[in-house]
Design a protein around this motif. Structure first.
Motif, PDB file in Angstrom:
ATOM      1  N   GLY A  10       0.785  -1.231   0.000  1.00 15.94           N
ATOM      2  CA  GLY A  10       0.000   0.000   0.000  1.00 15.94           C
ATOM      3  C   GLY A  10       0.811   1.273   0.000  1.00 15.94           C
ATOM      4  O   GLY A  10       0.280   2.344   0.323  1.00 15.94           O
ATOM      5  N   ILE A  11       2.121   1.207  -0.338  1.00 19.18           N
ATOM      6  CA  ILE A  11       2.975   2.394  -0.340  1.00 19.18           C
ATOM      7  C   ILE A  11       3.065   2.936  -1.769  1.00 19.18           C
ATOM      8  O   ILE A  11       4.141   3.020  -2.379  1.00 19.18           O
ATOM      9  CB  ILE A  11       4.372   2.066   0.224  1.00 19.18           C
ATOM     10  N   ASN A  12       1.944   3.265  -2.361  1.00 21.80           N
ATOM     11  CA  ASN A  12       1.911   3.692  -3.756  1.00 21.80           C
ATOM     12  C   ASN A  12       2.578   5.054  -3.955  1.00 21.80           C
ATOM     13  O   ASN A  12       3.071   5.366  -5.047  1.00 21.80           O
ATOM     14  CB  ASN A  12       0.473   3.750  -4.261  1.00 21.80           C
ATOM     15  N   SER A  13       2.598   5.880  -2.934  1.00 21.68           N
ATOM     16  CA  SER A  13       3.149   7.228  -3.075  1.00 21.68           C
ATOM     17  C   SER A  13       4.647   7.220  -3.339  1.00 21.68           C
ATOM     18  O   SER A  13       5.205   8.211  -3.837  1.00 21.68           O
ATOM     19  CB  SER A  13       2.850   8.042  -1.811  1.00 21.68           C
ATOM     20  N   GLU A  14       5.324   6.112  -3.014  1.00 22.99           N
ATOM     21  CA  GLU A  14       6.764   6.034  -3.203  1.00 22.99           C
ATOM     22  C   GLU A  14       7.164   5.447  -4.550  1.00 22.99           C
ATOM     23  O   GLU A  14       8.350   5.281  -4.830  1.00 22.99           O
ATOM     24  CB  GLU A  14       7.397   5.215  -2.073  1.00 22.99           C
ATOM     25  N   LEU A  15       6.182   5.099  -5.375  1.00 25.89           N
ATOM     26  CA  LEU A  15       6.478   4.496  -6.675  1.00 25.89           C
ATOM     27  C   LEU A  15       6.893   5.568  -7.672  1.00 25.89           C
ATOM     28  O   LEU A  15       6.169   6.556  -7.874  1.00 25.89           O
ATOM     29  CB  LEU A  15       5.257   3.743  -7.211  1.00 25.89           C
ATOM     30  N   ASN A  16       8.058   5.364  -8.325  1.00 24.45           N
ATOM     31  CA  ASN A  16       8.436   6.264  -9.402  1.00 24.45           C
ATOM     32  C   ASN A  16       7.766   5.818 -10.704  1.00 24.45           C
ATOM     33  O   ASN A  16       7.026   4.823 -10.727  1.00 24.45           O
ATOM     34  CB  ASN A  16       9.962   6.341  -9.558  1.00 24.45           C
ATOM     35  N   LYS A  17       8.034   6.522 -11.805  1.00 26.09           N
ATOM     36  CA  LYS A  17       7.359   6.229 -13.068  1.00 26.09           C
ATOM     37  C   LYS A  17       7.656   4.815 -13.551  1.00 26.09           C
ATOM     38  O   LYS A  17       6.743   4.086 -13.978  1.00 26.09           O
ATOM     39  CB  LYS A  17       7.811   7.248 -14.133  1.00 26.09           C
ATOM     40  N   ALA A  18       8.919   4.394 -13.490  1.00 24.90           N
ATOM     41  CA  ALA A  18       9.282   3.046 -13.949  1.00 24.90           C
ATOM     42  C   ALA A  18       8.599   1.988 -13.093  1.00 24.90           C
ATOM     43  O   ALA A  18       8.099   0.969 -13.601  1.00 24.90           O
ATOM     44  CB  ALA A  18      10.794   2.868 -13.912  1.00 24.90           C
ATOM     45  N   GLU A  19       8.545   2.241 -11.786  1.00 24.89           N
ATOM     46  CA  GLU A  19       7.902   1.269 -10.891  1.00 24.89           C
ATOM     47  C   GLU A  19       6.399   1.229 -11.133  1.00 24.89           C
ATOM     48  O   GLU A  19       5.772   0.167 -11.022  1.00 24.89           O
ATOM     49  CB  GLU A  19       8.203   1.647  -9.439  1.00 24.89           C
ATOM     50  N   GLN A  20       5.815   2.387 -11.465  1.00 25.00           N
ATOM     51  CA  GLN A  20       4.380   2.395 -11.780  1.00 25.00           C
ATOM     52  C   GLN A  20       4.083   1.553 -13.014  1.00 25.00           C
ATOM     53  O   GLN A  20       3.058   0.872 -13.083  1.00 25.00           O
ATOM     54  CB  GLN A  20       3.913   3.838 -11.982  1.00 25.00           C
TER      55      GLN A  20
END
Length: 470
Positions: A10-20
């Motif tokens: 649930g730590i979506n705020s820490e995802l960068n573009k590549a991780e998204q």
């Protein structure tokens, strides 16, 4: 891998573009199950897969069952633990995968990291590489999934680069049942061997259930380089009765209260090679007012028949019946049973018949009609009738029965399959009523023949096929 872990926690705020983008691909085929610790599913049907020290390299798996399970999978309850980890495997990397027996392709995946099937439900917990991490949150399939005709695999779904991980525990499937495994005993069940020695292991099987059976037996040793040896055993238990038919007749017309003979043949190796009938084989004929699958007809539709004679390697049975049927159209078929292995239903075809399928091998048709008084102390058919010859197939003679509603000139001819007339059985005036003609084909070769009944001076014509087997 880290991106998925962040997303799953649930730590979506820490995802960068590549991780998204990675998360988007991961979610492409994933169905989000209900997030509940308990489903409250009251489905009483279930089947459990148990495994102890199941060791798998990355992206490898073992076949658990071939076509063993049936039913609609409603919920999956995992209860397993990551016990050894040779790389950075997660407990949730263990996947339950269903593979279609028709296409050989995965159709459903429960758990796991990599995507193999078009429908995927991920585990709700266990995204950790620590030894002792458990997976025990249930997965609810809201629409269910029919697992019939599938093979079931357990797969280590992460790449791993030849490293291994080990799990122990179980996975319970609600709504799914399995046929009893056919291996009933293994001897010896345990023991020890010195290097270079061998041992013979005896498997005892239960062959009371017909069909294809499969079982995986795990031999475990203290050889750390090859802890588990998986032996897949297959056994096909064939039915004793492998062929049956409705020999004849295909069609018949009779008056209310009359009866007629129905013949059927059966092949059950080696029992039907003998002159004497087997007491283990039963024969019945059933009637129904719809042309439907005879296996769906009620039990009171069937009457018992008896052995008639040996016919090549088959046994021929007969029953005289029909006198209790009401006026109308009735359909009939045969069925045979050997020692309660289940009924085999016989159908008719011009080529000799076979197991009933409603297409090539079909039910016979009986017309029961009220008699018509003529003043000549005999009954008349209501229209021209041409019955199927009997017996059929035949060698060398058979009988052809037909009925005329009034006195008329008729012609009864026999043709070969190329259209050449090979015999004329009737050519002239006949009285009203039923007539039976014997056709002797002693001078003809084996094959399919047509016989036609034609009322001279009219368009009335009837045709049937018959088969001569020499």
């Amino acid at each position: 891998r880290n991106a998925i872990k962040k997303f799953r926690n649930g730590i979506n705020s820490e995802l960068n573009k590549a991780e998204q983008n990675i998360v988007s691909y991961y979610n492409k085929n994933t169905i989000k199950p209900a997030y509940a610790s308990s489903s409250g599913n009251n489905n009483e049907i279930s089947s459990k897969i148990e495994f102890d020290e199941l060791t798998l390299e990355g992206e490898t798996g073992i076949l658990i069952a071939e076509g063993l399970y049936s039913g609609t999978l409603a919920e999956v309850i995992p209860d397993f633990t990551l016990e050894e980890n040779g790389s950075d495997f997660w407990a949730s990397d263990l996947a339950l995968i269903f593979v279609s027996q028709d296409t050989g392709m995965p159709v459903l995946q429960i758990g796991g990291y990599n995507s193999y099937a078009p429908i995927i439900y991920r585990w709700l917990d266990g995204d950790n590489e620590d030894i002792g991490t458990t997976v025990n949150e249930p997965i609810i399939l809201e629409n269910g999934f029919d697992v019939s005709n599938t093979d079931v695999w357990l797969v280590n779904s992460y790449i791993g680069f030849s490293e291994t991980a080990t799990w122990s525990g179980s996975i319970t499937m609600l709504g799914v049942t399995d046929d009893e495994l056919f291996i009933t005993d293994i001897s010896p069940a345990s023991g020890s061997l010195l290097p270079g020695e061998s041992v013979e292991i005896t498997f005892t099987v239960d062959a009371s259930v017909t069909g294809n059976n499969a079982n995986i037996t795990v031999l475990r040793s203290n050889d750390l380089s090859n802890r588990n040896l998986f032996i897949t055993s297959f056994l096909n238990v064939a039915r004793v009765i492998t062929w049956a038919n409705l020999e004849g007749p295909l069609t018949h017309t009779m008056e209310l209260g009359d009866s007629f003979d129905i013949f059927g043949q059966v092949f059950a190796d080696p029992f039907t090679h003998e002159e004497e009938p087997s007491s283990e084989i039963t024969y019945q004929v059933g009637f129904h007012d719809t042309d439907s699958d005879p296996s769906t007809w009620p039990e009171d539709a069937w009457v018992d028949g008896s052995f008639y004679e040996l016919y090549d390697d088959n046994h021929r049975y007969m029953v005289t019946t029909g006198d209790d049927l009401t006026e109308g159209i009735w359909y009939f078929a045969t069925r045979f049973n050997f020692m309660d292995e289940g009924y085999t239903y016989g159908g008719y075809s011009d080529s000799g018949g076979g197991i009933w399928d409603g297409i090539e091998n079909v039910s016979g048709e009986l017309t029961v009609q009220t008699s018509v008084s003529t003043g000549y102390d005999h009954e008349l058919p209501q229209k021209m009738v041409l019955d199927q010859n009997y017996p059929n197939p035949f060698n060398p003679s058979t009988q052809i029965r037909f009925g005329l509603p009034e006195a008329t000139d008729v012609r009864l001819d026999v043709y070969n399959i190329t259209g050449q007339r090979v015999a004329t059985l009737v050519n002239g005036a006949l009285s009203a009523g039923y007539h039976t003609i014997t056709f002797n084909a002693e001078n003809l070769s084996s094959g399919v023949y047509l016989y036609t009944l034609h009322v001279k001076g009219t368009n009335e014509r009837a045709v049937h096929k018959m088969t001569l087997l020499k």
